[in-house]
Design an enzyme around this catalytic site. Structure first.
Site, PDB file in Angstrom:
ATOM      1  N   ASN A   1      -3.524  14.054  27.097  1.00  0.00           N
ATOM      2  CA  ASN A   1      -2.766  14.426  28.135  1.00  0.00           C
ATOM      3  C   ASN A   1      -1.413  13.124  28.118  1.00  0.00           C
ATOM      4  OD1 ASN A   1      -4.535  12.607  29.149  1.00  0.00           O
ATOM      5  ND2 ASN A   1      -4.541  13.164  31.249  1.00  0.00           N
TER       6      ASN A   1
ATOM      7  N   GLU B   1     -13.904   7.084  30.484  1.00  0.00           N
ATOM      8  CA  GLU B   1     -12.610   7.310  31.479  1.00  0.00           C
ATOM      9  C   GLU B   1     -12.753   8.838  31.468  1.00  0.00           C
ATOM     10  OE1 GLU B   1     -10.921   5.602  33.437  1.00  0.00           O
ATOM     11  OE2 GLU B   1     -11.369   3.760  33.016  1.00  0.00           O
TER      12      GLU B   1
ATOM     13  N   CYS C   1      -6.119  13.322  35.002  1.00  0.00           N
ATOM     14  CA  CYS C   1      -7.402  13.211  35.341  1.00  0.00           C
ATOM     15  C   CYS C   1      -7.380  12.936  36.686  1.00  0.00           C
ATOM     16  CB  CYS C   1      -7.943  12.211  34.516  1.00  0.00           C
ATOM     17  SG  CYS C   1      -7.099  10.630  34.584  1.00  0.00           S
TER      18      CYS C   1
ATOM     19  N   GLU D   1     -10.562   0.395  33.027  1.00  0.00           N
ATOM     20  CA  GLU D   1      -9.267  -0.150  32.415  1.00  0.00           C
ATOM     21  C   GLU D   1      -8.544  -0.790  33.110  1.00  0.00           C
ATOM     22  OE1 GLU D   1      -8.233   3.667  30.278  1.00  0.00           O
ATOM     23  OE2 GLU D   1      -9.034   2.847  28.497  1.00  0.00           O
TER      24      GLU D   1
END
Ligand code: NAD
Length: 487
Positions: free
Chosen positions: A151, A248, A282, A461
């Site tokens: 994405n 993630e 997400c 992250e």
């Protein structure tokens, strides 16, 4: 016509495979094959590891200031090439150019800038022990693997490589086989800026190539972005050689609209959190809990703005703000969730169909879709859809909505809209999610750590703390007096 072909990028240059195996890459907005990639075979994989080992010697041997200086050149080049790189992202992902040209490369470059500036601030400790003393060194881990989703391809490659490289590691990155170009382009920019060959290698292929990375004993850490199910496999494979992992993963995030919220702002948050990047984000707030006193006004404005302001079409057209699903398969999956929503008794208020917008007739579009009369046990309310499908639910009181918002195995993001400052913090502190927004949705600057609670992830992250996850501490004890031994 022969298709353009992308090769694996190893040791600073494209490297041909011997197997001849390729995968087609399709532009989701047209349904046409735009190029093919060569799948990494044994020759390419061996070369990737050998070159990473050499790259590590050169890169880890530099001072943090030297690495920082080179990485800041990478940042400048990425910004210079912003529109060109954004264009590749649009062709690979089907997302609108009006997003890609101000988010994808920009946020990727921001992360590299942030970690480049942070790199020289990493220091060890020293402590006196009454004559003897010890000191610590922050050393890089070695070869790290990055595995990306489709994405935000170039952004993910930047977010993973930025802290890894800043801390002196090297990375072998495997982009999604559906959107591989961004990582290859990033690899070229790293070389152009002066990053030594082998420091950022890109290997191409599907899950099998990803699996090879997670099984490889020469790799010290895996940073993965993708689905929960794949994440579990990656973590399991990594356990065999005790690799460090960052995960993630997916989400099913709640947005809570309280009775005192500004309705227009709440609608903006709900639309951004469901229809931006045509719903393929997400952190999306796919469960929108609206206080029953606000429900009517909220729905009126939400439906009006969704039906009037969303423009699907050729994603390269700067007027278009809504793109195509990544693939035909994904379009089908999203449509099957919409069918489940209808079958389980939710009311389809708008959308619910595939689309063939003018200028992008062959693309895999799904209309922005809103369901009401949803209940917490419906499939569309429980499972990540990763498409433009919003479920609106109503609630009566704070304790109830907190319990329902947390009633999920996922915990990536959460947010709320209210003017009551104490309630805002009281509620946010109770929500089980790693990324929270108050009176806004979606911003994720490089300075802010992001990651999931529960099944949505492991580690973070971005943010200062991420640099630590790419170093290991070496403790050095110094004896200042003669050693006493009982032998
Ligand atoms: P995916 O899990 O299907 O694939 C992700 C990557 O893993 C791809 O590169 C794929 O080739 C690779 N892969 C597949 N099987 C593998 C295996 N066994 N071992 C190693 N690698 C393997 O995910 P996707 O469909 O590409 O992306 C969508 C998902 O990503 C959604 O669930 C979304 O929520 C999640 N996502 C999360 C974040 C986040 O930051 N939390 C960001 C973007 C996307």
């Amino acid at each position: 016509m022969t298709k353009p072909r992308l090769q694996n990028f190893i040791n600073g240059a494209p490297l041909a495979n011997d197997s001849g195996e390729t995968i087609d890459v399709i532009n989701p907005a047209t349904g046409e094959v735009i190029y093919e990639i060569e799948v990494a075979d044994d020759k390419v994989k061996t070369a990737a590891i050998e070159s990473a080992k050499e790259g590590f010697k050169a890169w880890a041997g530099m001072t943090a200031m030297e690495r920082s200086r080179i990485l800041l050149k990478v940042v400048a080049l990425l910004r210079e090439k912003n529109d060109e790189l954004a264009g590749y992202e649009v062709l690979d992902t089907g997302k609108p150019m009006q997003e890609a040209n101000c988010v994808d490369v920009v946020t990727g470059a921001d992360a590299i800038e942030f970690f480049a500036n942070l790199a020289p601030t990493q220091v060890g400790q020293q402590q006196d022990l009454g004559g003897d003393f010890y000191y610590t060194r922050k050393e890089p881990l070695g070869i790290c693997a990055g595995i990306g989703a489709w994405n935000y391809p170039i952004q993910i490659a930047c977010w993973k490589s930025a802290p890894a490289l800043a801390a002196g590691n090297v990375m072998i990155f495997k982009p999604s086989e559906e959107t591989p170009r961004g990582a290859i382009e990033l690899a070229k920019v790293y070389i152009e800026a002066g990053v030594p060959a082998g420091v950022f290698n890109v290997i191409l292929g599907d899950g099998d190539v990803g699996q090879w990375l997670t099984n490889n004993p020469d790799i010290e850490k895996v940073s993965f972005t993708g689905e929960v199910g794949t994440g579990k496999k990656v973590m399991q494979a990594s356990a065999a050689t005790l690799k460090d992992v960052t995960m993630e993963l997916g989400g099913k995030s709640p947005l809570i609209v309280f009775e005192d919220a500004d309705v227009s702002q709440a609608v903006s948050a709900a639309m951004l959190g469901n229809f931006y990047t045509q719903g393929e984000v997400c952190t999306n707030c796919t469960r929108v809990f609206v206080h029953e006193s606000q429900y009517k006004a909220f729905m009126k404005e939400l439906v009006e703005r969704t039906e009037q302001n969303i423009k699907a079409g050729d994603p390269m057209d700067l007027e278009v703000n809504f793109g195509a699903m990544i693939s035909k398969k994904h379009q089908y999956l999203v449509m099957s969730y919409i069918e489940k929503g209808k079958a389980e008794g939710a009311t389809l208020v708008t959308g619910g169909n595939t689309m063939t917008p003018a200028g992008a007739e062959g693309g895999y579009f799904v209309e922005p879709t809103i369901f009401t009369d949803c209940t917490d046990d419906m499939t569309i309310v429980k499972e990540e859809i990763f498409g433009p499908v919003m479920s609106v639910l109503t609630f009566k009181d704070e304790a109830e909505v907190v319990r329902r918002a947390n009633d999920t195995s996922l915990g990536l993001a959460a947010g709320l809209m209210t003017k009551d400052i104490t309630r805002a913090h009281r509620v946010i502190h109770q929500l089980e999610a790693g990324i929270c927004w108050i009176n806004t949705w979606g911003a994720s600057p490089a300075e802010m750590p992001v990651g999931g609670y529960k099944l949505s992830g492991v580690g973070r992250e971005n943010g200062i703390e991420t640099l630590d996850h790419y170093t290991q501490t070496k403790s050095v004890y110094i004896g200042m007096v003669d050693l006493e031994a009982p032998f």
